[in-house]
Design a protein around this motif. Structure first.
Motif, short mmCIF file in Angstrom:
data_model
loop_
_atom_site.label_atom_id
_atom_site.label_comp_id
_atom_site.label_asym_id
_atom_site.label_seq_id
_atom_site.Cartn_x
_atom_site.Cartn_y
_atom_site.Cartn_z
N GLU A 1 -10.33 0.21 -2.21
CA GLU A 1 -8.88 0.34 -2.48
C GLU A 1 -8.15 -0.97 -2.21
O GLU A 1 -7.21 -1.31 -2.92
CB GLU A 1 -8.28 1.45 -1.62
CG GLU A 1 -6.81 1.69 -1.91
CD GLU A 1 -6.54 2.01 -3.37
OE1 GLU A 1 -5.61 1.41 -3.94
OE2 GLU A 1 -7.26 2.84 -3.96
N TYR B 1 -3.38 7.01 -0.65
CA TYR B 1 -2.93 5.62 -0.46
C TYR B 1 -3.47 4.78 -1.60
O TYR B 1 -4.65 4.86 -1.92
CB TYR B 1 -3.43 5.08 0.88
CG TYR B 1 -2.93 5.91 2.04
CD1 TYR B 1 -1.85 5.50 2.80
CD2 TYR B 1 -3.53 7.13 2.35
CE1 TYR B 1 -1.38 6.27 3.86
CE2 TYR B 1 -3.06 7.91 3.40
CZ TYR B 1 -1.98 7.48 4.14
OH TYR B 1 -1.51 8.25 5.17
N THR B 2 -2.61 3.98 -2.20
CA THR B 2 -3.03 3.16 -3.34
C THR B 2 -2.21 1.88 -3.41
O THR B 2 -1.07 1.83 -2.95
CB THR B 2 -2.89 3.94 -4.67
OG1 THR B 2 -3.38 3.12 -5.74
CG2 THR B 2 -1.46 4.35 -4.95
N THR B 3 -2.80 0.86 -4.01
CA THR B 3 -2.09 -0.39 -4.26
C THR B 3 -1.55 -0.41 -5.69
O THR B 3 -0.86 -1.34 -6.07
CB THR B 3 -3.02 -1.60 -4.04
OG1 THR B 3 -4.16 -1.45 -4.87
CG2 THR B 3 -3.43 -1.71 -2.59
N ARG C 1 -12.52 3.81 -0.33
CA ARG C 1 -11.85 5.10 -0.57
C ARG C 1 -12.87 6.15 -1.00
O ARG C 1 -13.73 5.88 -1.84
CB ARG C 1 -10.78 4.95 -1.65
CG ARG C 1 -9.99 6.23 -1.85
CD ARG C 1 -8.86 6.04 -2.83
NE ARG C 1 -9.32 6.20 -4.19
CZ ARG C 1 -8.66 5.81 -5.27
NH1 ARG C 1 -7.49 5.20 -5.13
NH2 ARG C 1 -9.14 6.00 -6.46
N TYR D 1 -10.29 7.05 3.98
CA TYR D 1 -10.33 5.59 3.87
C TYR D 1 -10.97 5.02 5.13
O TYR D 1 -10.66 5.45 6.24
CB TYR D 1 -8.91 5.02 3.72
CG TYR D 1 -8.19 5.58 2.52
CD1 TYR D 1 -8.13 4.87 1.33
CD2 TYR D 1 -7.58 6.82 2.58
CE1 TYR D 1 -7.48 5.38 0.23
CE2 TYR D 1 -6.92 7.35 1.47
CZ TYR D 1 -6.87 6.62 0.30
OH TYR D 1 -6.24 7.14 -0.79
N GLN E 1 -15.17 6.30 -4.16
CA GLN E 1 -14.30 5.97 -5.29
C GLN E 1 -14.06 4.47 -5.45
O GLN E 1 -13.38 4.07 -6.38
CB GLN E 1 -12.95 6.69 -5.14
CG GLN E 1 -13.08 8.19 -5.30
CD GLN E 1 -11.72 8.87 -5.38
OE1 GLN E 1 -10.78 8.52 -4.68
NE2 GLN E 1 -11.63 9.86 -6.24
N HIS F 1 -8.53 12.75 0.72
CA HIS F 1 -8.94 11.36 0.58
C HIS F 1 -9.22 10.80 1.97
O HIS F 1 -8.52 11.11 2.93
CB HIS F 1 -7.84 10.54 -0.10
CG HIS F 1 -7.75 10.78 -1.56
ND1 HIS F 1 -6.96 11.77 -2.11
CD2 HIS F 1 -8.37 10.17 -2.59
CE1 HIS F 1 -7.10 11.76 -3.41
NE2 HIS F 1 -7.94 10.79 -3.74
N LYS G 1 -5.51 -7.29 -2.71
CA LYS G 1 -6.31 -6.68 -3.78
C LYS G 1 -7.66 -7.36 -3.92
O LYS G 1 -8.58 -6.79 -4.46
CB LYS G 1 -5.56 -6.75 -5.12
CG LYS G 1 -4.45 -5.74 -5.27
CD LYS G 1 -4.93 -4.32 -5.36
CE LYS G 1 -5.69 -4.02 -6.62
NZ LYS G 1 -6.27 -2.69 -6.66
N MET H 1 0.89 -1.17 0.00
CA MET H 1 0.00 0.00 0.00
C MET H 1 0.93 1.22 0.00
O MET H 1 1.60 1.50 0.99
CB MET H 1 -0.92 0.02 1.20
CG MET H 1 -1.91 1.18 1.14
SD MET H 1 -3.27 1.07 2.33
CE MET H 1 -2.40 1.27 3.87
#
Length: 189
Positions: A179, A110-112, A147, A158, A176, A156, A136, A97
Motif C-alpha cells: 500500500e 487505508y489507501t494512498t 495490505r 496492514y 493485496q 483489511h 508511494k 494516507m
C-alpha cells in the motif's frame, strides 16, 4: 580583481574589501554539505507512531496516530502494538494516507489512492480523513506496508512485517500488495 572587471563569489564574506573587490550584494544562498542526521527539511519531517487496534466483536483492525482515541480498550478495542511510523505533515515526496470506514461490514480501509473511493459513498464507504503521510515508492529509511484482506470477516490488515503473513496469507488473509512505504519500528536491544 576589480581592475579586471571580474566578479568574485564567496560564501565567506568577512565584511571588508579584499584584493580590490567590494561587496555588491547577495547573489543567492548555498546549502552547506548535509550534516550528520540529514538536511534541515529532512529533520523537520516529524514521524508519528501508527498504532494498531483490533475489535473482536466487529472483527476489524483500526490504525491511528492518535493513541488517545482508543487508549485503554474503549468500546471493545484492544491495543495490538505499534505497526510503523508515518509522517505527521506533508513532506516533499510524501502522499496522504486516506482512511475510510464501511458501516455495512465494519471495516477500516487505508489507501494512498484518493480516486479509489473519493469522498466516500461508494459501496458503503465513508471518508474519515487523512491519518498521516507516507511514500508511494521506496524511500531511504522506509519499508513496505503490506495490505491484506480477509473476505470471510470483511477486514483489511496492514503490516510492515512480511513474516506475519507473506504472499500466501494465513487463516483466510489474501495478499493485496504494497500500500505504501513507511518507517519501521525499531526493536530496542
Amino acid at each position: 580583481s576589480s581592475s579586471d572587471r571580474d566578479h568574485l563569489y564567496t560564501t565567506n564574506y568577512l565584511g571588508r574589501q579584499k584584493d580590490g573587490f567590494r561587496l555588491q550584494g547577495i547573489s543567492g544562498y548555498v546549502l552547506e554539505a548535509a550534516p550528520a542526521g540529514g538536511l534541515p527539511w529532512e529533520q523537520s519531517a516529524v514521524k508519528a507512531p501508527l498504532y494498531r487496534y483490533y475489535n473482536k466483536a466487529t472483527r476489524d483492525h483500526f490504525y491511528t496516530t492518535r493513541k488517545e482515541v482508543l487508549d485503554g480498550g474503549r468500546q471493545g478495542w484492544s491495543y495490538q502494538g505499534l505497526s510503523a511510523y508515518v509522517l505527521k505533515t506533508n513532506t516533499r515526496g510524501a502522499v496522504p494516507m486516506y482512511v475510510y470506514f464501511n458501516t455495512r461490514v465494519n471495516d477500516h480501509f487505508y489507501t494512498t489512492d484518493f480516486n479509489q473511493l473519493g469522498k466516500g459513498g461508494k459501496y458503503g464507504w465513508k471518508y474519515e480523513g487523512i491519518e498521516g503521510y507516507v511514500y508511494k515508492k521506496p524511500t531511504q529509511g522506509t519499508v513496505p506496508l503490506y495490505r491484506y484482506y480477509n473476505e470471510e470477516v470483511h477486514d483489511h490488515f496492514y503490516t510492515s512485517n512480511w513474516a506475519a503473513l507473506g504472499t500466501a496469507g494465513k487463516d483466510g488473509w489474501k495478499y493485496q500488495g504494497v500500500e505504501a512505504y513507511v518507517f519501521p519500528v525499531r526493536k530496542l536491544a
